[in-house]
Scaffold this motif. Structure first.
Motif, PDB file in Angstrom:
ATOM      1  N   UNK A 169      19.701   9.920  -8.004  1.00  0.00           N
ATOM      2  CA  UNK A 169      20.025  11.368  -8.016  1.00  0.00           C
ATOM      3  C   UNK A 169      19.771  12.328  -7.157  1.00  0.00           C
ATOM      4  N   UNK A 170      18.888  11.683  -6.628  1.00  0.00           N
ATOM      5  CA  UNK A 170      17.521  12.407  -5.385  1.00  0.00           C
ATOM      6  C   UNK A 170      18.112  11.756  -3.549  1.00  0.00           C
ATOM      7  N   UNK A 171      18.934  10.260  -3.995  1.00  0.00           N
ATOM      8  CA  UNK A 171      19.315   9.755  -2.655  1.00  0.00           C
ATOM      9  C   UNK A 171      20.242   8.997  -3.361  1.00  0.00           C
ATOM     10  N   UNK A 172      21.778   8.739  -3.587  1.00  0.00           N
ATOM     11  CA  UNK A 172      22.449   8.035  -4.063  1.00  0.00           C
ATOM     12  C   UNK A 172      22.542   6.817  -3.129  1.00  0.00           C
ATOM     13  N   UNK A 173      22.825   7.443  -1.906  1.00  0.00           N
ATOM     14  CA  UNK A 173      23.054   6.025  -0.678  1.00  0.00           C
ATOM     15  C   UNK A 173      21.159   5.257  -0.501  1.00  0.00           C
ATOM     16  N   UNK A 174      20.145   6.497   0.265  1.00  0.00           N
ATOM     17  CA  UNK A 174      19.192   5.633  -0.272  1.00  0.00           C
ATOM     18  C   UNK A 174      18.822   4.357  -1.732  1.00  0.00           C
ATOM     19  N   UNK A 175      18.871   4.645  -2.457  1.00  0.00           N
ATOM     20  CA  UNK A 175      18.558   3.893  -3.528  1.00  0.00           C
ATOM     21  C   UNK A 175      19.433   2.741  -4.047  1.00  0.00           C
ATOM     22  N   UNK A 176      20.724   2.931  -2.967  1.00  0.00           N
ATOM     23  CA  UNK A 176      21.519   1.674  -2.686  1.00  0.00           C
ATOM     24  C   UNK A 176      20.830   0.771  -1.949  1.00  0.00           C
ATOM     25  N   UNK A 177      20.767   0.907  -0.623  1.00  0.00           N
ATOM     26  CA  UNK A 177      20.143   0.197   0.515  1.00  0.00           C
ATOM     27  C   UNK A 177      18.245   0.380   0.334  1.00  0.00           C
TER      28      UNK A 177
ATOM     29  N   UNK B   9       0.631  -1.028  -0.282  1.00  0.00           N
ATOM     30  CA  UNK B   9      -0.289   0.330   0.028  1.00  0.00           C
ATOM     31  C   UNK B   9       0.528   0.917  -0.088  1.00  0.00           C
ATOM     32  N   UNK B  10       1.852   1.061   0.776  1.00  0.00           N
ATOM     33  CA  UNK B  10       3.076   2.446   0.986  1.00  0.00           C
ATOM     34  C   UNK B  10       3.345   2.962  -1.071  1.00  0.00           C
ATOM     35  N   UNK B  11       4.036   1.626  -1.393  1.00  0.00           N
ATOM     36  CA  UNK B  11       4.690   1.665  -2.923  1.00  0.00           C
ATOM     37  C   UNK B  11       3.600   2.005  -3.683  1.00  0.00           C
ATOM     38  N   UNK B  12       2.332   2.009  -3.704  1.00  0.00           N
ATOM     39  CA  UNK B  12       0.785   2.024  -4.223  1.00  0.00           C
ATOM     40  C   UNK B  12       0.451   3.601  -3.956  1.00  0.00           C
TER      41      UNK B  12
ATOM     42  N   UNK C 174       1.760   6.514  -6.860  1.00  0.00           N
ATOM     43  CA  UNK C 174       0.347   6.959  -7.984  1.00  0.00           C
ATOM     44  C   UNK C 174       0.395   8.000  -7.492  1.00  0.00           C
ATOM     45  N   UNK C 175       0.113   8.793  -6.149  1.00  0.00           N
ATOM     46  CA  UNK C 175      -0.499   9.419  -5.743  1.00  0.00           C
ATOM     47  C   UNK C 175       0.745  10.834  -5.369  1.00  0.00           C
ATOM     48  N   UNK C 176       2.083  10.436  -5.212  1.00  0.00           N
ATOM     49  CA  UNK C 176       2.934  11.244  -4.846  1.00  0.00           C
ATOM     50  C   UNK C 176       4.635  12.016  -6.250  1.00  0.00           C
ATOM     51  N   UNK C 177       4.296  12.916  -6.198  1.00  0.00           N
ATOM     52  CA  UNK C 177       4.749  13.595  -7.193  1.00  0.00           C
ATOM     53  C   UNK C 177       6.242  13.843  -6.435  1.00  0.00           C
ATOM     54  N   UNK C 178       7.250  14.784  -7.586  1.00  0.00           N
ATOM     55  CA  UNK C 178       8.396  15.342  -7.190  1.00  0.00           C
ATOM     56  C   UNK C 178       8.124  16.681  -5.680  1.00  0.00           C
ATOM     57  N   UNK C 179       7.267  17.297  -6.427  1.00  0.00           N
ATOM     58  CA  UNK C 179       7.259  18.602  -5.293  1.00  0.00           C
ATOM     59  C   UNK C 179       5.182  17.575  -4.856  1.00  0.00           C
TER      60      UNK C 179
ATOM     61  N   UNK D 210      16.618  12.908   3.733  1.00  0.00           N
ATOM     62  CA  UNK D 210      16.095  13.880   2.460  1.00  0.00           C
ATOM     63  C   UNK D 210      16.522  13.544   0.480  1.00  0.00           C
ATOM     64  N   UNK D 211      14.919  13.412   0.113  1.00  0.00           N
ATOM     65  CA  UNK D 211      15.073  13.185  -1.239  1.00  0.00           C
ATOM     66  C   UNK D 211      14.545  11.966  -1.654  1.00  0.00           C
ATOM     67  N   UNK D 212      14.510  10.817  -0.545  1.00  0.00           N
ATOM     68  CA  UNK D 212      14.111   9.459  -0.826  1.00  0.00           C
ATOM     69  C   UNK D 212      13.142   9.595  -0.610  1.00  0.00           C
ATOM     70  N   UNK D 213      12.141   9.992  -0.610  1.00  0.00           N
ATOM     71  CA  UNK D 213      10.598   9.878  -1.188  1.00  0.00           C
ATOM     72  C   UNK D 213      10.090  10.252  -2.834  1.00  0.00           C
ATOM     73  N   UNK D 214      10.628  11.003  -2.906  1.00  0.00           N
ATOM     74  CA  UNK D 214      10.857  11.393  -4.469  1.00  0.00           C
ATOM     75  C   UNK D 214      12.251   9.848  -4.793  1.00  0.00           C
ATOM     76  N   UNK D 215      12.634  10.013  -4.718  1.00  0.00           N
ATOM     77  CA  UNK D 215      14.183   8.842  -5.076  1.00  0.00           C
ATOM     78  C   UNK D 215      12.937   7.529  -5.408  1.00  0.00           C
ATOM     79  N   UNK D 216      12.360   7.609  -4.476  1.00  0.00           N
ATOM     80  CA  UNK D 216      11.494   5.795  -4.133  1.00  0.00           C
ATOM     81  C   UNK D 216      10.116   5.944  -5.684  1.00  0.00           C
TER      82      UNK D 216
END
Length: 136
Positions: free
Chosen positions: A73-81, A22-25, A29-34, A54-60
């Motif tokens: 670009x939004x959160x490099x460590x977050x994308x790796x982890x 549900x969180x992924x959905x 679908x509901x969260x945009x970059x801004x 910071x930037x992890x929601x946009x990265x997700x």
């Protein structure tokens, strides 16, 4: 009393198993970059510095849309982890939901310390001059 606890526990398990997809959905679908749906980062508001998340929601959001470079670009460590985190949380939830303790992850004592050092180090580096590529 034990029966009531068991029924309540069963409902919590189902709820927890539903939260991850549900969180992924919601993010996909509901969260945009801004988006106005998201609260601002309190650490950033109070200190003016970027936290490690910071930037992890946009990265997700970018990752869920197949935009790996944008997510990085939004959160490099977050994308790796993030894949390791999702795997670990998913494995723990499945082991808990099906009451199979032998399915739980065996992480060892050093992994949480290593992760904490990585995250804190990333949080410090992304706020230093010369490390602009770590900022969203």
């Amino acid at each position: 009393m034990a029966k009531a606890f068991q029924v309540l526990s069963e409902h919590w398990r189902k709820l927890c198993l539903a939260v991850l997809p549900l969180g992924c959905a919601v993010v996909a679908f509901l969260v945009y970059t801004k988006s106005a749906l998201l609260p601002p980062c309190l650490f950033n508001q109070w200190t003016g510095l970027l936290c490690p998340g910071c930037g992890m929601t946009r990265a997700s959001h970018s990752l869920l849309h197949g935009e790996i470079a944008a997510g990085f670009a939004y959160n490099p460590l977050g994308v790796v982890l993030l894949p390791a985190l999702l795997y670990g949380v998913g494995q723990e939830l499945i082991a808990w939901a099906w009451e199979k303790p032998e399915w739980r992850l065996r992480l060892g004592a050093r992994l949480p310390l290593i992760m904490a050092i990585l995250v804190i180090g990333f949080g410090i580096l992304r706020n230093l001059p010369g490390f602009d590529f770590l900022r969203p």
